[in-house]
Design a protein around this motif. Structure first.
Motif, PDB file in Angstrom:
ATOM      1  N   SER A   7       0.890  -1.289   0.662  1.00 44.46           N
ATOM      2  CA  SER A   7       0.293  -0.237   0.200  1.00 44.46           C
ATOM      3  C   SER A   7       1.034   1.133   0.313  1.00 44.46           C
ATOM      4  O   SER A   7       0.489   2.381  -0.355  1.00 44.46           O
ATOM      5  CB  SER A   7      -0.737   0.036   1.461  1.00 44.46           C
ATOM      6  N   SER A   8       1.987   1.003   0.910  1.00 46.87           N
ATOM      7  CA  SER A   8       2.151   2.530   0.659  1.00 46.87           C
ATOM      8  C   SER A   8       3.260   2.695  -0.279  1.00 46.87           C
ATOM      9  O   SER A   8       3.137   4.196  -1.083  1.00 46.87           O
ATOM     10  CB  SER A   8       4.354   1.825   1.875  1.00 46.87           C
ATOM     11  N   TYR A  11       0.745   3.837  -3.004  1.00 45.16           N
ATOM     12  CA  TYR A  11       0.547   5.963  -2.924  1.00 45.16           C
ATOM     13  C   TYR A  11       2.486   6.518  -3.135  1.00 45.16           C
ATOM     14  O   TYR A  11       1.910   7.587  -3.055  1.00 45.16           O
ATOM     15  CB  TYR A  11      -0.218   5.899  -1.587  1.00 45.16           C
ATOM     16  N   THR A  12       3.007   5.947  -3.039  1.00 47.54           N
ATOM     17  CA  THR A  12       4.504   6.546  -3.189  1.00 47.54           C
ATOM     18  C   THR A  12       4.349   6.940  -4.933  1.00 47.54           C
ATOM     19  O   THR A  12       4.305   7.570  -5.333  1.00 47.54           O
ATOM     20  CB  THR A  12       5.915   5.907  -3.046  1.00 47.54           C
ATOM     21  N   LEU A  14       1.518   6.484  -6.688  1.00 50.68           N
ATOM     22  CA  LEU A  14       0.360   7.343  -6.970  1.00 50.68           C
ATOM     23  C   LEU A  14       0.626   9.241  -6.720  1.00 50.68           C
ATOM     24  O   LEU A  14       0.413   9.824  -7.417  1.00 50.68           O
ATOM     25  CB  LEU A  14      -1.075   7.252  -6.753  1.00 50.68           C
ATOM     26  N   GLY A  15       1.842   9.177  -6.102  1.00 53.82           N
ATOM     27  CA  GLY A  15       1.655  10.998  -5.436  1.00 53.82           C
ATOM     28  C   GLY A  15       2.722  11.225  -6.409  1.00 53.82           C
ATOM     29  O   GLY A  15       2.913  11.982  -6.716  1.00 53.82           O
ATOM     30  N   LEU A  44      -1.368  12.235  -1.424  1.00 53.79           N
ATOM     31  CA  LEU A  44      -1.435  10.771  -1.881  1.00 53.79           C
ATOM     32  C   LEU A  44      -0.431  10.577  -0.502  1.00 53.79           C
ATOM     33  O   LEU A  44       0.007   9.526  -0.382  1.00 53.79           O
ATOM     34  CB  LEU A  44      -0.895  10.457  -2.452  1.00 53.79           C
ATOM     35  N   GLY A  48      -0.769   8.293   1.979  1.00 53.58           N
ATOM     36  CA  GLY A  48      -1.045   6.463   1.863  1.00 53.58           C
ATOM     37  C   GLY A  48       0.282   6.586   2.611  1.00 53.58           C
ATOM     38  O   GLY A  48       0.548   5.476   3.450  1.00 53.58           O
ATOM     39  N   THR A  49       1.796   6.866   1.872  1.00 56.68           N
ATOM     40  CA  THR A  49       2.997   6.673   1.621  1.00 56.68           C
ATOM     41  C   THR A  49       3.655   6.537   3.388  1.00 56.68           C
ATOM     42  O   THR A  49       3.411   5.884   3.669  1.00 56.68           O
ATOM     43  CB  THR A  49       3.795   7.425   0.787  1.00 56.68           C
ATOM     44  N   HIS A  79      -8.067   2.842   2.545  1.00 54.29           N
ATOM     45  CA  HIS A  79      -7.506   2.889   1.068  1.00 54.29           C
ATOM     46  C   HIS A  79      -9.232   3.814   0.200  1.00 54.29           C
ATOM     47  O   HIS A  79      -8.512   4.616   0.005  1.00 54.29           O
ATOM     48  CB  HIS A  79      -8.128   1.586   0.847  1.00 54.29           C
ATOM     49  N   ILE A  82      -9.099   7.541   1.168  1.00 55.82           N
ATOM     50  CA  ILE A  82      -8.203   8.377   0.212  1.00 55.82           C
ATOM     51  C   ILE A  82      -8.534   8.224  -1.028  1.00 55.82           C
ATOM     52  O   ILE A  82      -8.662   9.502  -1.438  1.00 55.82           O
ATOM     53  CB  ILE A  82      -6.714   7.582   0.744  1.00 55.82           C
ATOM     54  N   LEU A  83      -8.825   7.491  -1.194  1.00 61.36           N
ATOM     55  CA  LEU A  83      -8.992   7.773  -3.095  1.00 61.36           C
ATOM     56  C   LEU A  83     -10.869   8.511  -3.316  1.00 61.36           C
ATOM     57  O   LEU A  83     -10.211   8.514  -4.091  1.00 61.36           O
ATOM     58  CB  LEU A  83      -8.892   5.695  -3.722  1.00 61.36           C
TER      59      LEU A  83
END
Length: 141
Positions: A7-8, A11-12, A14-15, A44, A48-49, A79, A82-83
């Motif tokens: 997951s981290s 999101y990295t 996606l960020g 993100l 996320g990360t 999740h 955030i999304l």
């Protein structure tokens, strides 16, 4: 534990992609003002990360996943929160850059994303409490 790590990583990626998208979109539209796209990168990476790395460290210490059902509720609700939040930031940001009017519904849906994140944090703290109590009970034995 790997779910948290993946997951981290997700999101990295996606960020970074959202930062690239913002930069290229603002260049293409010759836009120098503020839009919600300015903050998708940060949302993100932080929500996320960084948060999933923190959850990973806590999992390593307290074994949150022992409470499998509660952990899964927390994991998936977080999740979704955030999304939904970031998706609405994208919609709002693109609309602003394109000069379109932004419907108040977008802010409302984004608010639902924030509420979902809040529910996920409540689930996380319940999970954290159960894990701390289980560890305390185990250490007494």
């Amino acid at each position: 534990m790997k779910k948290l790590m993946y997951s981290s990583i997700l999101y990295t990626i996606l960020g970074m992609l959202s930062g690239l998208f913002y930069r290229e979109m603002s260049k293409a539209e010759n836009f120098s003002g503020y839009s919600q796209l300015n903050v998708t990168h940060t949302h993100l990476l932080v929500l996320g990360t960084i948060m999933f790395l923190i959850f990973l460290v806590i999992e390593n210490q307290l074994k949150l996943t022992k409470h499998h059902t509660l952990f899964n509720y927390f994991f998936y609700v977080y999740h979704v929160g955030i999304l939904v939040t970031v998706a609405m930031q994208f919609v709002n940001g693109i609309a602003v850059m394109k000069g379109f009017s932004v419907s108040p519904a977008i802010a409302g849906i984004s608010g639902l994303g924030h509420i979902t994140i809040s529910i996920a944090f409540i689930l996380f703290f319940v999970l954290l409490n159960k894990s701390i109590n289980a560890n305390a009970h185990q250490n007494k034995s």
